[in-house]
Design an enzyme around this catalytic site. Structure first.
Site, short mmCIF file in Angstrom:
data_model
loop_
_atom_site.label_atom_id
_atom_site.label_comp_id
_atom_site.label_asym_id
_atom_site.label_seq_id
_atom_site.Cartn_x
_atom_site.Cartn_y
_atom_site.Cartn_z
N GLU A 37 -1.01 -10.80 32.66
CA GLU A 37 0.14 -10.91 33.14
C GLU A 37 0.68 -12.23 33.93
O GLU A 37 1.55 -12.73 33.81
CB GLU A 37 0.96 -9.51 33.67
CG GLU A 37 2.40 -9.40 34.00
CD GLU A 37 2.80 -10.12 35.35
OE1 GLU A 37 4.16 -10.41 35.08
OE2 GLU A 37 2.13 -10.54 35.98
N GLU A 38 -0.01 -11.84 34.95
CA GLU A 38 0.16 -13.30 35.16
C GLU A 38 -0.13 -14.95 35.09
O GLU A 38 0.17 -15.70 35.71
CB GLU A 38 -1.26 -13.81 36.97
CG GLU A 38 -1.40 -12.86 37.40
CD GLU A 38 -0.15 -12.68 38.53
OE1 GLU A 38 1.26 -13.04 37.87
OE2 GLU A 38 0.68 -11.41 39.26
N ASP A 89 0.84 -6.90 43.89
CA ASP A 89 1.09 -7.18 42.90
C ASP A 89 -0.75 -7.72 42.11
O ASP A 89 -0.95 -8.27 42.35
CB ASP A 89 1.56 -8.72 43.26
CG ASP A 89 2.24 -9.18 41.80
OD1 ASP A 89 2.46 -8.68 40.70
OD2 ASP A 89 2.49 -10.57 41.79
N GLU A 91 6.51 -3.65 38.99
CA GLU A 91 6.23 -4.60 40.13
C GLU A 91 6.78 -4.81 41.71
O GLU A 91 7.43 -3.75 41.19
CB GLU A 91 7.10 -6.12 39.06
CG GLU A 91 6.43 -6.38 37.86
CD GLU A 91 5.06 -7.50 38.13
OE1 GLU A 91 5.35 -7.47 38.68
OE2 GLU A 91 4.55 -7.27 36.69
N ASP A 135 -4.56 -7.25 36.36
CA ASP A 135 -4.56 -8.83 36.84
C ASP A 135 -4.39 -9.74 38.09
O ASP A 135 -3.06 -9.01 38.38
CB ASP A 135 -4.39 -10.09 35.38
CG ASP A 135 -3.54 -10.15 35.19
OD1 ASP A 135 -2.65 -9.34 35.31
OD2 ASP A 135 -3.22 -11.38 35.07
#
Length: 351
Positions: free
Chosen positions: A127-128, A96, A154, A74
């Site tokens: 994840e965000e 990202d 990351e 995502d």
């Protein structure tokens, strides 16, 4: 014998293909057809793990996996279409973390060409926001019984993160009594004790961890009042803290609470320290990730977090990834794989 090198053109092509798909959090399912084809072209066994609402985690495996590459599928909104300018890729997700995903794919391609068949890749959703994908992914542990370690991707500028600070999401509320703005003495303005509360928090001394750096907190939202001619009867603030070992921030928020105030701790997770590996540069990072959750897939909880790109441009309208940095990242992933897997048989990693 010539050692194959990462191909920047392939990384660029894959990154642009991935970034052309809008997969902002909640819409990750849009990537399923593209990623299915990409990983099958690499000879992977592809498993899509249901998370919720059509959203799925991707697990790709080759042989009996000992090492897992992982990053998230995502991105944050808004969607920004990708473009290439010379050796730099621009657009949402370029650093990202779709550029990292493409870099990991190129690394895996090279490792497969060497004859490795002990690898896996995990792409997670959410994840965000709430890391739901990573938490659901822990159900895959029985599918990866021999997993020794995780490389979580990351944007760290290709250094290994020394760890990450903890997280605390707090909701602060103050209650008042509404009244006409011409007769404020008849009411109780909820905004004023909220402002005093925040001011008290700003005067707290800072805590600094020798490995993870300073503890910080952010006032993300502040809501108060219904109209300019009405005394506010409520005020609400959302705080997000990045905490370090020994933190008393949540307790301090409670201690400084005014009589009309209340605190809800919506989420809290402690700090984590990651292993240092000889010969690899390390540095603290200012952000959170799925690494503390995904390390539980490995039998000794071994995880390292690293990847090309800068967190300073992630989540901005000027997000970009330099292809030269992605190539350096792929070389480091290759070095990490050899460092971690070329060990005496049966030895686990030390955290």
């Amino acid at each position: 014998m010539t050692v194959p090198q990462p191909d920047p053109e392939r990384i660029a092509r894959w990154t642009l293909q991935l970034c052309q798909v809008d997969s902002t959090t909640g819409q990750e399912a849009a990537l399923i057809p593209l990623l299915t084809g990409m990983f099958r072209d690499l000879g992977a066994r592809v498993l899509w793990q249901t998370v919720e609402g059509g959203r799925r985690n991707l697990l790709a495996t080759w042989g009996d996996p000992k090492l897992l590459f992982s990053t998230h599928l995502d991105t944050v909104p808004p969607y920004l279409p990708p473009r290439r300018e010379a050796g730099r890729l621009w657009g949402r997700g370029t650093c990202d973390a779709k550029g990292i995903l493409a870099t990991m794919m190129e690394t895996i391609r090279l490792l497969l060409a060497e004859g490795r068949r002990d690898l896996a890749f995990l792409g997670v959703v959410g994840e965000e926001t709430d890391s739901l994908g990573a938490r659901i992914a822990l159900d895959l542990k029985r599918t990866l019984p021999d997993l020794l370690g995780v490389i979580n991707g990351e944007p760290t500028g290709n250094v290994l993160a020394t760890g990450q600070r903890g997280s605390a999401h707090l909701c602060l509320r103050c209650r008042g009594r509404a009244a006409h703005s011409g007769t404020p003495e008849e009411g109780l303005n909820a905004a004023f004790p909220m402002f005093d509360w925040i001011s008290d928090l700003r005067r707290l001394p800072g805590r600094v961890d020798p490995v993870l750096g300073p503890e910080v907190w952010n006032l993300g939202t502040l809501k108060t009042g219904r109209a300019i001619n009405v005394v506010p009867d409520e005020a609400e603030t959302r705080l997000f803290a990045r905490t370090v070992a020994g933190s008393t921030f949540v307790q301090d928020v409670q201690r400084l609470r005014p009589e009309v105030g209340e605190v809800d701790v919506l989420f809290e997770r402690g700090p984590e320290v990651f292993p240092r590996l000889e010969g690899f540069p390390t540095a603290p990072v200012p952000f959170g990730s799925d690494a503390p959750t995904l390390r539980n897939l490995a039998r000794s909880r071994f995880v390292v977090m690293t990847g090309p790109g800068s967190i300073r441009v992630a989540h901005t309208e000027d997000e970009f990834l330099d292809l030269a940095e992605a190539v350096t990242g792929a070389r480091q992933y290759l070095d990490l794989t050899r460092y971690l897997l070329d060990r005496p048989q049966g030895s686990d990693y030390v955290i």
